[in-house]
Structure formats: C-alpha cells, structure tokens
Design a protein around this motif. Structure first.
Motif, mmCIF file in Angstrom:
data_model
loop_
_atom_site.group_PDB
_atom_site.id
_atom_site.type_symbol
_atom_site.label_atom_id
_atom_site.label_comp_id
_atom_site.label_asym_id
_atom_site.label_seq_id
_atom_site.Cartn_x
_atom_site.Cartn_y
_atom_site.Cartn_z
ATOM 1 N N TYR A 3 0.454 -1.092 -0.029
ATOM 2 C CA TYR A 3 0.102 -0.001 0.348
ATOM 3 C C TYR A 3 0.722 0.708 -0.266
ATOM 4 O O TYR A 3 2.288 1.279 1.024
ATOM 5 N N CYS A 5 0.797 5.474 -0.589
ATOM 6 C CA CYS A 5 0.640 6.950 -1.225
ATOM 7 C C CYS A 5 0.935 7.402 -2.606
ATOM 8 O O CYS A 5 1.877 6.793 -2.957
ATOM 9 N N GLY A 6 0.499 8.999 -3.254
ATOM 10 C CA GLY A 6 0.885 8.985 -4.216
ATOM 11 C C GLY A 6 1.945 9.769 -4.661
ATOM 12 O O GLY A 6 2.913 9.314 -5.375
ATOM 13 N N VAL A 9 5.024 6.222 -4.886
ATOM 14 C CA VAL A 9 3.685 4.964 -5.878
ATOM 15 C C VAL A 9 5.177 4.226 -6.571
ATOM 16 O O VAL A 9 4.880 3.520 -7.213
ATOM 17 N N THR A 27 -3.582 -0.775 -8.657
ATOM 18 C CA THR A 27 -4.506 -0.331 -8.345
ATOM 19 C C THR A 27 -4.880 0.860 -7.872
ATOM 20 O O THR A 27 -4.711 1.465 -6.495
ATOM 21 N N LYS A 28 -6.242 1.712 -7.763
ATOM 22 C CA LYS A 28 -6.018 2.999 -6.780
ATOM 23 C C LYS A 28 -7.765 2.004 -6.191
ATOM 24 O O LYS A 28 -8.223 2.024 -6.231
ATOM 25 N N GLU A 30 -10.430 3.999 -4.300
ATOM 26 C CA GLU A 30 -11.044 4.540 -5.058
ATOM 27 C C GLU A 30 -12.287 4.349 -3.838
ATOM 28 O O GLU A 30 -13.245 4.964 -3.073
ATOM 29 N N LYS A 34 -10.215 4.129 2.658
ATOM 30 C CA LYS A 34 -9.181 4.826 2.587
ATOM 31 C C LYS A 34 -7.697 4.706 3.600
ATOM 32 O O LYS A 34 -6.878 4.566 4.165
ATOM 33 N N VAL A 47 -3.518 5.700 -0.998
ATOM 34 C CA VAL A 47 -3.823 5.959 -1.806
ATOM 35 C C VAL A 47 -3.875 4.966 -3.172
ATOM 36 O O VAL A 47 -5.524 4.784 -4.350
ATOM 37 N N TYR A 48 -2.783 4.030 -2.813
ATOM 38 C CA TYR A 48 -2.953 2.879 -4.103
ATOM 39 C C TYR A 48 -2.673 1.468 -3.937
ATOM 40 O O TYR A 48 -1.667 1.590 -2.994
#
Length: 53
Positions: A3, A5-6, A9, A27-28, A30, A34, A47-48
């Motif tokens: 896992y 964060c932006g 990534v 995979t994001k 959404e 979160k 985020v991902y």
C-alpha cells in the motif's frame, strides 16, 4: 502487495519490478475506506495498491 501514497507509488512500483521481475498491477483505492490502509513508506493514508498477481 504494498500500500502506498501518491508520493511513494513510483518507489513501490520499482521495488515490485526488482523483486518479481514482472510488471506489477497498480490499483487505485477508490471504493474502499482509505483510512484503514496506510502507506508502507511514510504512514500517510494509502492511495494505491501495488501487487504482482
């Protein structure tokens, strides 16, 4: 599976390629809450998901 964060990534993708020598799946997050997933590098909300499956 990692896992991230932006901000982290790219690091997670690079580590997955180095470890498994194949292109990882990105995979994001959404549709899930979160707040229950945190970045494995900095502890911020994830985020991902980077996975090799």
């Amino acid at each position: 599976m990692k896992y991230c964060c932006g901000e982290h990534v790219e690091l997670a993708l690079d580590e997955a390629v180095d470890e498994f020598e194949t292109a990882p799946q990105l995979t994001k997050l959404e549709s899930v809450d979160k707040s229950e997933f945190v970045c494995g590098y900095c502890g911020q909300p994830a985020v991902y998901i980077v996975a090799n499956e």
